[in-house]
Design an enzyme around this catalytic site. Structure first.
Site, PDB file in Angstrom:
ATOM      1  N   HIS A 100       1.096  -1.150   0.052  1.00 30.76           N
ATOM      2  CA  HIS A 100       0.134  -0.109   0.171  1.00 30.76           C
ATOM      3  C   HIS A 100       0.853   1.244  -0.008  1.00 30.76           C
ATOM      4  O   HIS A 100       2.030   1.323   0.539  1.00 30.76           O
ATOM      5  CB  HIS A 100      -0.955  -0.052   1.282  1.00 30.76           C
ATOM      6  CG  HIS A 100      -2.240  -0.511   1.019  1.00 30.76           C
ATOM      7  ND1 HIS A 100      -3.333  -0.019   1.100  1.00 30.76           N
ATOM      8  CD2 HIS A 100      -2.594  -1.941   0.864  1.00 30.76           C
ATOM      9  CE1 HIS A 100      -4.431  -0.821   0.931  1.00 30.76           C
ATOM     10  NE2 HIS A 100      -3.721  -1.900   0.577  1.00 30.76           N
ATOM     11  N   GLU A 154      -6.283  -0.461  -6.157  1.00 29.72           N
ATOM     12  CA  GLU A 154      -7.164   0.776  -5.762  1.00 29.72           C
ATOM     13  C   GLU A 154      -6.965   2.052  -5.990  1.00 29.72           C
ATOM     14  O   GLU A 154      -5.592   2.266  -6.062  1.00 29.72           O
ATOM     15  CB  GLU A 154      -7.551   0.528  -4.063  1.00 29.72           C
ATOM     16  CG  GLU A 154      -7.922  -0.987  -3.745  1.00 29.72           C
ATOM     17  CD  GLU A 154      -6.733  -1.792  -3.295  1.00 29.72           C
ATOM     18  OE1 GLU A 154      -5.812  -1.022  -3.166  1.00 29.72           O
ATOM     19  OE2 GLU A 154      -6.712  -2.962  -3.128  1.00 29.72           O
TER      20      GLU A 154
END
Length: 318
Positions: free
Chosen positions: A38, A106
């Protein structure tokens, strides 16, 4: 029967904590590691987001367990040629014990360069082309590529493992599962859905490995564990495509009131009931998964590993 691994959360813990958790996981009897990739955490309460490739370098020296990213998006934030170099180096440092898990990503992590966030169909096209580029680079030969989404000119990886890095593809719906079956070296998903496993195997995946993961919150006070999950990981209970399209942690924080404690109780294993934990992982074995990874939410890491070492792992199907 599946292997059981531990899922390291880069959203919730810093590098030193992640390395220590990996050591505890190996000592507890877990057989492999997943690690998230991330740029941002899902919310500020999680509070971390170290660069995964630096952490993998440290893990390679701290433990002997196989390591896989779950998952890297090699399409927008980082060019696939750079991801290929990072993955190849990780495989060399782990003596071939590294797999590259990839997915379509994402907006939370990928939009930071200011590029338009593509629709899902385009993201899957980009992922397939990225996999093709990375596989060519893993050969150690010079690569030039002029495709629909990526250009590579005179690129060569000089540090490569003896065998190409396996690339597993994440999918949560029929189209992504079909892509994994067609071009992946394995399949990753987060629900013990036997129908998806069957689609992957019949669609071309055959006997390639299927890996799944789940999050739990071990603790002696179940109510406190429920509150911990709601505070840190309410995002995992949001419906639809919000997880893929919302661009910042504050947007996920704005949606936290939609997730109630009752929803957490119904959808996440919380507390210290051994049967609950065993059943959650055994469901993946029953659905035909080859590898199952579990993550402990919150600060009770040492208690979790002691609990799983003594009470949960010995009861799991093997």
């Amino acid at each position: 029967m599946p292997q059981y691994g531990y899922f390291l959360s880069c959203e919730e813990f810093g590098p030193a904590d992640l390395v220590e958790q990996a050591r505890m996981a190996e000592q507890a009897g877990f057989e492999a590691l997943w690690i998230s990739d991330h740029y941002h955490p899902w919310n500020d309460a999680q509070g971390q987001s170290p660069f995964v490739w630096s952490v993998i370098g440290a893990l390679s020296q701290a433990v002997s367990l196989p390591i896989e990213t779950a998952v890297t998006c090699p399409t927008v934030r980082i060019h696939p040629a750079v991801v290929a170099q990072a993955a190849a180096t990780s495989a060399v440092m782990t003596n071939g014990r590294f797999r590259l898990g990839v997915g379509t990503g994402e907006a939370l992590n990928e939009h930071i360069m200011g590029h338009t966030w593509p629709p899902a169909s385009v993201r899957m096209e980009m992922l397939e082309e990225a996999v093709q580029v990375m596989r060519r680079l893993f050969t150690g030969e010079e690569v030039s590529h002029h495709g629909t989404h990526y250009t590579v000119e005179n690129a060569r990886l000089y540090t490569v493992p003896d065998e190409p890095v396996p690339i597993d593809i994440s999918g949560f719906g029929p189209k992504a599962t079909a892509l994994a079956a067609r071009v992946g070296d394995g399949y990753i998903t987060m629900s013990p859905d036997e129908s998806m496993v069957e689609q992957f195997r019949k669609g071309g995946g055959g006997a390639k490995p299927v890996s799944g993961g789940t999050k739990v919150c071990y603790g002696t006070d179940r109510d406190e564990a429920v509150r911990t999950v709601r505070r840190l990981w309410s995002n995992q209970l949001l419906p639809g495509e919000m997880g893929q399209v919302l661009p910042s942690p504050r947007h996920f924080e704005q949606l936290e009131p939609l997730v109630t404690e009752e929803m957490v109780r119904e959808n996440t294993v919380c507390g210290d009931d051994v049967d609950d934990h065993v059943c959650a992982l055994a469901a993946f074995a029953e659905a035909g998964f080859d590898r199952v990874y579990v993550n402990q939410i919150g600060p009770g890491q040492r208690g979790f590993f002691d609990f799983y070492r003594t009470k949960v792992l010995p009861q799991l199907p093997r």
